[in-house]
Design a protein around this motif. Structure first.
Motif, PDB file in Angstrom:
ATOM      1  N   PRO A 189       0.816  -1.228   0.000  1.00 27.04           N
ATOM      2  CA  PRO A 189       0.000   0.000   0.000  1.00 27.04           C
ATOM      3  C   PRO A 189       0.849   1.276   0.000  1.00 27.04           C
ATOM      4  O   PRO A 189       0.417   2.303  -0.539  1.00 27.04           O
ATOM      5  N   ARG A 190       2.022   1.221   0.583  1.00 27.83           N
ATOM      6  CA  ARG A 190       2.909   2.395   0.585  1.00 27.83           C
ATOM      7  C   ARG A 190       3.371   2.716  -0.841  1.00 27.83           C
ATOM      8  O   ARG A 190       3.407   3.884  -1.234  1.00 27.83           O
ATOM      9  N   VAL A 191       3.722   1.669  -1.588  1.00 27.17           N
ATOM     10  CA  VAL A 191       4.167   1.879  -2.961  1.00 27.17           C
ATOM     11  C   VAL A 191       3.055   2.507  -3.779  1.00 27.17           C
ATOM     12  O   VAL A 191       3.266   3.486  -4.510  1.00 27.17           O
ATOM     13  N   THR A 192       1.847   1.964  -3.649  1.00 25.72           N
ATOM     14  CA  THR A 192       0.705   2.496  -4.401  1.00 25.72           C
ATOM     15  C   THR A 192       0.433   3.946  -4.030  1.00 25.72           C
ATOM     16  O   THR A 192       0.211   4.799  -4.904  1.00 25.72           O
ATOM     17  N   ALA A 193       0.451   4.249  -2.734  1.00 25.30           N
ATOM     18  CA  ALA A 193       0.159   5.610  -2.275  1.00 25.30           C
ATOM     19  C   ALA A 193       1.187   6.605  -2.800  1.00 25.30           C
ATOM     20  O   ALA A 193       0.833   7.704  -3.270  1.00 25.30           O
ATOM     21  N   LEU A 194       2.476   6.245  -2.741  1.00 24.31           N
ATOM     22  CA  LEU A 194       3.499   7.174  -3.211  1.00 24.31           C
ATOM     23  C   LEU A 194       3.439   7.336  -4.724  1.00 24.31           C
ATOM     24  O   LEU A 194       3.563   8.453  -5.242  1.00 24.31           O
ATOM     25  N   ASN A 195       3.220   6.246  -5.438  1.00 20.26           N
ATOM     26  CA  ASN A 195       3.125   6.352  -6.896  1.00 20.26           C
ATOM     27  C   ASN A 195       1.983   7.258  -7.323  1.00 20.26           C
ATOM     28  O   ASN A 195       2.134   8.061  -8.257  1.00 20.26           O
ATOM     29  N   ASP A 196       0.835   7.149  -6.663  1.00 28.45           N
ATOM     30  CA  ASP A 196      -0.300   8.009  -6.994  1.00 28.45           C
ATOM     31  C   ASP A 196       0.067   9.481  -6.811  1.00 28.45           C
ATOM     32  O   ASP A 196      -0.291  10.338  -7.637  1.00 28.45           O
ATOM     33  N   ARG A 197       0.774   9.776  -5.748  1.00 26.92           N
ATOM     34  CA  ARG A 197       1.155  11.161  -5.467  1.00 26.92           C
ATOM     35  C   ARG A 197       2.246  11.653  -6.420  1.00 26.92           C
ATOM     36  O   ARG A 197       2.261  12.842  -6.781  1.00 26.92           O
ATOM     37  N   ILE A 198       3.153  10.773  -6.800  1.00 23.96           N
ATOM     38  CA  ILE A 198       4.179  11.157  -7.775  1.00 23.96           C
ATOM     39  C   ILE A 198       3.522  11.544  -9.097  1.00 23.96           C
ATOM     40  O   ILE A 198       3.865  12.570  -9.706  1.00 23.96           O
ATOM     41  N   ARG A 199       2.577  10.729  -9.569  1.00 19.57           N
ATOM     42  CA  ARG A 199       1.897  11.031 -10.834  1.00 19.57           C
ATOM     43  C   ARG A 199       1.175  12.373 -10.761  1.00 19.57           C
ATOM     44  O   ARG A 199       1.241  13.185 -11.694  1.00 19.57           O
ATOM     45  N   ALA A 200       0.489  12.629  -9.640  1.00 18.60           N
ATOM     46  CA  ALA A 200      -0.265  13.878  -9.504  1.00 18.60           C
ATOM     47  C   ALA A 200       0.674  15.081  -9.474  1.00 18.60           C
ATOM     48  O   ALA A 200       0.427  16.100 -10.130  1.00 18.60           O
ATOM     49  N   ALA A 201       1.758  14.981  -8.703  1.00 19.61           N
ATOM     50  CA  ALA A 201       2.716  16.085  -8.624  1.00 19.61           C
ATOM     51  C   ALA A 201       3.372  16.324  -9.974  1.00 19.61           C
ATOM     52  O   ALA A 201       3.600  17.473 -10.385  1.00 19.61           O
ATOM     53  N   ALA A 202       3.687  15.249 -10.673  1.00 18.99           N
ATOM     54  CA  ALA A 202       4.310  15.387 -11.990  1.00 18.99           C
ATOM     55  C   ALA A 202       3.380  16.103 -12.960  1.00 18.99           C
ATOM     56  O   ALA A 202       3.817  16.960 -13.740  1.00 18.99           O
ATOM     57  N   ARG A 203       2.098  15.772 -12.918  1.00 15.88           N
ATOM     58  CA  ARG A 203       1.136  16.460 -13.797  1.00 15.88           C
ATOM     59  C   ARG A 203       1.093  17.945 -13.506  1.00 15.88           C
ATOM     60  O   ARG A 203       1.009  18.769 -14.425  1.00 15.88           O
TER      61      ARG A 203
END
Length: 279
Positions: free
Chosen positions: A135-149
């Motif tokens: 769940p940590r990996v999923t949570a961080l990946n979601d936030r990375i994608r949003a910040a990158a956008r």
């Protein structure tokens, strides 16, 4: 373009960006960032490259220790890859880690750099005992994608492609990419940046391995991994130590990269140094 008309690439991050798993500290580390610099140099005459990454660093440490030096080097291209060390700590806050990454995205893009990053694969496919971290990996990946956008950052979305968890892409410690893994990370970021000569071949599975290990072999491998790598890693954490303690960047200067040049060793302090000596 930079003030001296030489395009500049600066890499920020931790052990993966430093190149652990691709070479060693005796002959020198190569790693995906070096490989990406080589790819860039093939179509970008005069490229200068600096690698500020330090193994073991948390996202906050990358931001505090590497970002100021990166900004001083005024890169045209920058990569920011950090967060795995945070996910492995007992206390993890995805919002906090992502905020450090986003601050770096914002500062570098505001200065005019083209920035790229990656998402992280499901480590439970590489380290089965790490299932609670999924769940940590999923949570961080979601936030990375949003910040990158929000900042126009290119994302090599490794998390979407199961091929990147093939054990043959990883070293025996399962935390660092092997040479073939570093090659694929470089190819993924080159593709995200739409560099000449890049394609999506990095997403494709490797040929099937010869034979399947027996249950006994798998069990033996798990025990050997736990005693050789997991135990010492936990010991360092309990003592409050990091593999990066006392280390500095392997390539803090902007140095020329020539097509076909091997960047694997003897890079620090070479002639043509450009930029601050320490970060």
């Amino acid at each position: 373009m930079s003030h001296d008309d030489h395009p500049r690439y600066v890499a920020l991050g931790d052990s993966q960006t430093e190149g652990l798993g691709d070479g060693d500290d005796i002959v020198g580390l190569r790693g995906w960032a070096d490989r990406l610099a080589e790819h860039l140099a093939a179509s970008t005459p005069g490229l200068r490259y600096a690698n500020l990454a330090v193994r073991g660093q948390l996202a906050a440490q990358v931001r505090a220790g590497q970002l100021p030096a990166a900004l001083a080097l005024r890169p045209d291209i920058a990569t920011v890859v950090a967060g795995v060390n945070d996910m492995l700590r007992p206390r993890f806050d995805a919002d906090e880690v992502a905020a450090h990454l986003e601050a770096m995205f914002a500062a570098l893009t505001a200065q005019g750099a083209r920035v790229a990053t990656v998402t992280f694969p499901d480590i439970t496919r590489i380290i089965p005992v790490a299932r609670p971290l999924s769940p940590r990996v999923t949570a961080l990946n979601d936030r990375i994608r949003a910040a990158a956008r929000r900042h126009g950052v290119a994302v090599a979305d490794a998390a979407l492609h199961p091929a990147v968890t093939d054990p043959r892409l990883w070293t025996t410690d399962r935390l660092h990419a092997a040479p073939l893994g570093h090659e694929r990370i470089a190819a993924a970021i080159a593709y995200a940046l739409d560099l000449p000569g890049s394609d999506d071949s990095w997403t494709r599975p490797l040929p099937p391995p010869d034979g399947r290990p027996s249950r006994w072999d798998v069990t033996t491998q798990e025990i050997r991994w736990a005693t050789t790598f997991l135990g010492p890693w936990l010991g360092r954490r309990l003592r409050g130590r990091s593999s990066g303690d006392g280390r500095s960047a392997k390539r803090p200067h902007l140095l020329p990269v020539l097509p076909g040049q091997d960047l694997g060793d003897d890079r620090i302090g070479a002639p043509g140094t450009d930029g601050p000596h320490q970060f």
